[in-house]
Write a protein that holds these residues in place. Structure first.
Motif, PDB file in Angstrom:
ATOM      1  N   PRO A  82       0.734  -1.362   0.031  1.00  0.00           N
ATOM      2  CA  PRO A  82      -0.021  -0.065   0.089  1.00  0.00           C
ATOM      3  C   PRO A  82       0.948   1.328  -0.024  1.00  0.00           C
ATOM      4  O   PRO A  82       0.465   2.363  -0.633  1.00  0.00           O
ATOM      5  N   VAL A  83       2.020   1.342   0.761  1.00  0.00           N
ATOM      6  CA  VAL A  83       2.887   2.505   0.609  1.00  0.00           C
ATOM      7  C   VAL A  83       3.637   2.591  -0.410  1.00  0.00           C
ATOM      8  O   VAL A  83       3.563   3.797  -1.131  1.00  0.00           O
ATOM      9  N   THR A  84       4.575   1.656  -0.832  1.00  0.00           N
ATOM     10  CA  THR A  84       5.486   1.885  -2.103  1.00  0.00           C
ATOM     11  C   THR A  84       4.771   1.557  -3.394  1.00  0.00           C
ATOM     12  O   THR A  84       5.258   2.133  -4.325  1.00  0.00           O
ATOM     13  N   GLY A  85       3.738   0.872  -3.451  1.00  0.00           N
ATOM     14  CA  GLY A  85       2.774   0.524  -4.416  1.00  0.00           C
ATOM     15  C   GLY A  85       3.525  -0.557  -5.251  1.00  0.00           C
ATOM     16  O   GLY A  85       3.187  -0.963  -6.522  1.00  0.00           O
ATOM     17  N   GLU A  86       4.611  -1.024  -4.646  1.00  0.00           N
ATOM     18  CA  GLU A  86       5.420  -2.277  -5.183  1.00  0.00           C
ATOM     19  C   GLU A  86       4.429  -3.564  -5.341  1.00  0.00           C
ATOM     20  O   GLU A  86       4.008  -3.827  -4.526  1.00  0.00           O
ATOM     21  N   PRO A  87       4.423  -3.970  -6.752  1.00  0.00           N
ATOM     22  CA  PRO A  87       3.463  -5.170  -6.907  1.00  0.00           C
ATOM     23  C   PRO A  87       4.103  -6.359  -6.003  1.00  0.00           C
ATOM     24  O   PRO A  87       5.199  -6.702  -5.830  1.00  0.00           O
ATOM     25  N   ASN A  88       3.085  -7.184  -5.363  1.00  0.00           N
ATOM     26  CA  ASN A  88       3.441  -8.115  -4.618  1.00  0.00           C
ATOM     27  C   ASN A  88       4.047  -9.353  -5.499  1.00  0.00           C
ATOM     28  O   ASN A  88       5.087 -10.005  -4.920  1.00  0.00           O
ATOM     29  N   ARG A  89       3.547  -9.414  -6.455  1.00  0.00           N
ATOM     30  CA  ARG A  89       4.349 -10.638  -7.405  1.00  0.00           C
ATOM     31  C   ARG A  89       5.739 -10.034  -8.063  1.00  0.00           C
ATOM     32  O   ARG A  89       6.609 -11.048  -7.819  1.00  0.00           O
ATOM     33  N   ARG A  90       6.093  -8.959  -8.021  1.00  0.00           N
ATOM     34  CA  ARG A  90       7.451  -8.548  -8.181  1.00  0.00           C
ATOM     35  C   ARG A  90       8.105  -8.670  -7.108  1.00  0.00           C
ATOM     36  O   ARG A  90       9.483  -9.128  -6.944  1.00  0.00           O
ATOM     37  N   SER A  91       7.702  -8.405  -5.823  1.00  0.00           N
ATOM     38  CA  SER A  91       8.508  -8.548  -4.623  1.00  0.00           C
ATOM     39  C   SER A  91       8.658 -10.228  -4.204  1.00  0.00           C
ATOM     40  O   SER A  91       9.862 -10.682  -3.901  1.00  0.00           O
ATOM     41  N   LEU A  92       7.843 -10.833  -4.663  1.00  0.00           N
ATOM     42  CA  LEU A  92       7.881 -12.543  -4.547  1.00  0.00           C
ATOM     43  C   LEU A  92       9.168 -13.053  -5.469  1.00  0.00           C
ATOM     44  O   LEU A  92      10.140 -13.787  -4.906  1.00  0.00           O
ATOM     45  N   PHE A  93       9.181 -12.427  -6.559  1.00  0.00           N
ATOM     46  CA  PHE A  93      10.149 -12.896  -7.687  1.00  0.00           C
ATOM     47  C   PHE A  93      11.634 -12.472  -7.022  1.00  0.00           C
ATOM     48  O   PHE A  93      12.674 -12.926  -7.359  1.00  0.00           O
ATOM     49  N   ASP A  94      11.569 -11.227  -6.627  1.00  0.00           N
ATOM     50  CA  ASP A  94      12.799 -10.645  -5.988  1.00  0.00           C
ATOM     51  C   ASP A  94      13.270 -11.497  -4.816  1.00  0.00           C
ATOM     52  O   ASP A  94      14.674 -11.682  -4.937  1.00  0.00           O
ATOM     53  N   GLU A  95      12.362 -11.918  -3.961  1.00  0.00           N
ATOM     54  CA  GLU A  95      12.810 -12.607  -2.999  1.00  0.00           C
ATOM     55  C   GLU A  95      13.331 -13.966  -3.271  1.00  0.00           C
ATOM     56  O   GLU A  95      14.216 -14.757  -2.665  1.00  0.00           O
ATOM     57  N   ILE A  96      12.467 -14.570  -4.334  1.00  0.00           N
ATOM     58  CA  ILE A  96      12.906 -16.174  -4.758  1.00  0.00           C
ATOM     59  C   ILE A  96      14.510 -15.884  -5.343  1.00  0.00           C
ATOM     60  O   ILE A  96      15.406 -16.733  -5.041  1.00  0.00           O
ATOM     61  N   ALA A  97      14.645 -14.877  -6.185  1.00  0.00           N
ATOM     62  CA  ALA A  97      16.075 -14.623  -6.683  1.00  0.00           C
ATOM     63  C   ALA A  97      17.081 -14.505  -5.483  1.00  0.00           C
ATOM     64  O   ALA A  97      18.047 -15.145  -5.701  1.00  0.00           O
ATOM     65  N   ASP A  98      16.615 -13.755  -4.450  1.00  0.00           N
ATOM     66  CA  ASP A  98      17.789 -13.591  -3.605  1.00  0.00           C
ATOM     67  C   ASP A  98      17.929 -14.898  -2.620  1.00  0.00           C
ATOM     68  O   ASP A  98      19.165 -15.228  -2.395  1.00  0.00           O
ATOM     69  N   VAL A  99      16.910 -15.673  -2.435  1.00  0.00           N
ATOM     70  CA  VAL A  99      17.128 -17.190  -1.942  1.00  0.00           C
ATOM     71  C   VAL A  99      18.077 -17.925  -2.692  1.00  0.00           C
ATOM     72  O   VAL A  99      18.746 -18.481  -2.065  1.00  0.00           O
ATOM     73  N   LEU A 100      17.650 -18.130  -3.892  1.00  0.00           N
ATOM     74  CA  LEU A 100      18.283 -18.740  -4.651  1.00  0.00           C
ATOM     75  C   LEU A 100      20.074 -18.281  -4.860  1.00  0.00           C
ATOM     76  O   LEU A 100      21.142 -19.195  -4.855  1.00  0.00           O
ATOM     77  N   ALA A 101      20.207 -16.966  -4.840  1.00  0.00           N
ATOM     78  CA  ALA A 101      21.670 -16.432  -4.906  1.00  0.00           C
ATOM     79  C   ALA A 101      22.263 -16.749  -3.612  1.00  0.00           C
ATOM     80  O   ALA A 101      23.431 -17.277  -3.458  1.00  0.00           O
ATOM     81  N   ALA A 102      21.619 -16.589  -2.270  1.00  0.00           N
ATOM     82  CA  ALA A 102      22.170 -16.976  -1.032  1.00  0.00           C
ATOM     83  C   ALA A 102      22.605 -18.415  -0.777  1.00  0.00           C
ATOM     84  O   ALA A 102      23.649 -18.659  -0.381  1.00  0.00           O
ATOM     85  N   THR A 103      21.750 -19.180  -1.426  1.00  0.00           N
ATOM     86  CA  THR A 103      21.913 -20.601  -1.089  1.00  0.00           C
ATOM     87  C   THR A 103      22.959 -21.070  -2.056  1.00  0.00           C
ATOM     88  O   THR A 103      23.738 -22.065  -1.565  1.00  0.00           O
ATOM     89  N   GLN A 104      23.294 -20.550  -3.454  1.00  0.00           N
ATOM     90  CA  GLN A 104      24.111 -20.982  -4.062  1.00  0.00           C
ATOM     91  C   GLN A 104      25.438 -20.731  -3.648  1.00  0.00           C
ATOM     92  O   GLN A 104      26.267 -21.274  -3.720  1.00  0.00           O
TER      93      GLN A 104
END
Ligand SMILES: [Zn+2]
Length: 172
Positions: free
Chosen positions: A46-68
């Motif tokens: 609600p505050v930033t207007g960032e779509p949840n779907r975009r945030s989800l894929f950002d975090e999936i990428a971050d988890v894959l990078a960190a676990t790699q």
């Protein structure tokens, strides 16, 4: 007072930090997963207007990078067979849920087929979305011979549902 175990932190500083980072990223992924669950995948923050779907894929990428990074540091023992078994299990689960909901299953895009979706029947894959089959060769379903004509399409909800359900949901 209960006894406590006097643990010491992981002594390797690189592994220590990679473990911590993977844990932090896993926590952030959990946060956005729950946000998508309670607000909807297609809602926005609600505050930033960032779509949840975009945030989800950002975090999936971050988890894959960190676990790699972690896997690189500790000696990779990734179990591909376990990954494949899990994914196959989730796909069986999906097929069961789709069948319970009266939906079909498209083996090309691996997504459910809804009543209003325009479908076509492939001789090997069974019922698929017509759009997913586009470009593949057209054969006569009775003879198996290639035909020059356009593929035969229909609305999924228009076929007899017991047949449609069996054919659509049985692929695992
Ligand atoms: Zn499809």
């Amino acid at each position: 007072m209960s006894d406590i175990t006097l643990w010491k932190p992981e002594p390797d500083i690189l592994i220590h930090q990679a473990l911590g980072k993977a844990g932090e990223e896993a926590g952030e992924l959990a946060t956005i997963l729950f946000r998508c669950l309670i607000q909807g995948l297609d809602a926005s923050e609600p505050v930033t207007g960032e779509p949840n779907r975009r945030s989800l894929f950002d975090e999936i990428a971050d988890v894959l990078a960190a676990t790699q990074w972690l896997r690189d540091l500790i000696g990779d023992e990734f179990d591909q067979a376990r990954f494949d078994r899990k994914l196959a299990g989730f796909r069986r689960w999906q097929a069961m849920l789709e069948e319970d909901a009266g939906l079909g299953h498209c083996d090309i895009c691996a997504k459910p087929i809804h009543a209003d979706d325009i479908c076509s029947t492939d001789i090997e894959l069974g019922i698929c979305h017509a759009a997913c089959l586009e470009g593949s060769p057209t054969v006569d379903l009775e003879t198996g011979e290639p035909t020059a004509g356009k593929i035969d399409t229909y609305r999924y909800g228009d076929i007899a549902s017991p047949v449609g359900r069996t054919e659509g949901g049985a692929h695992v």
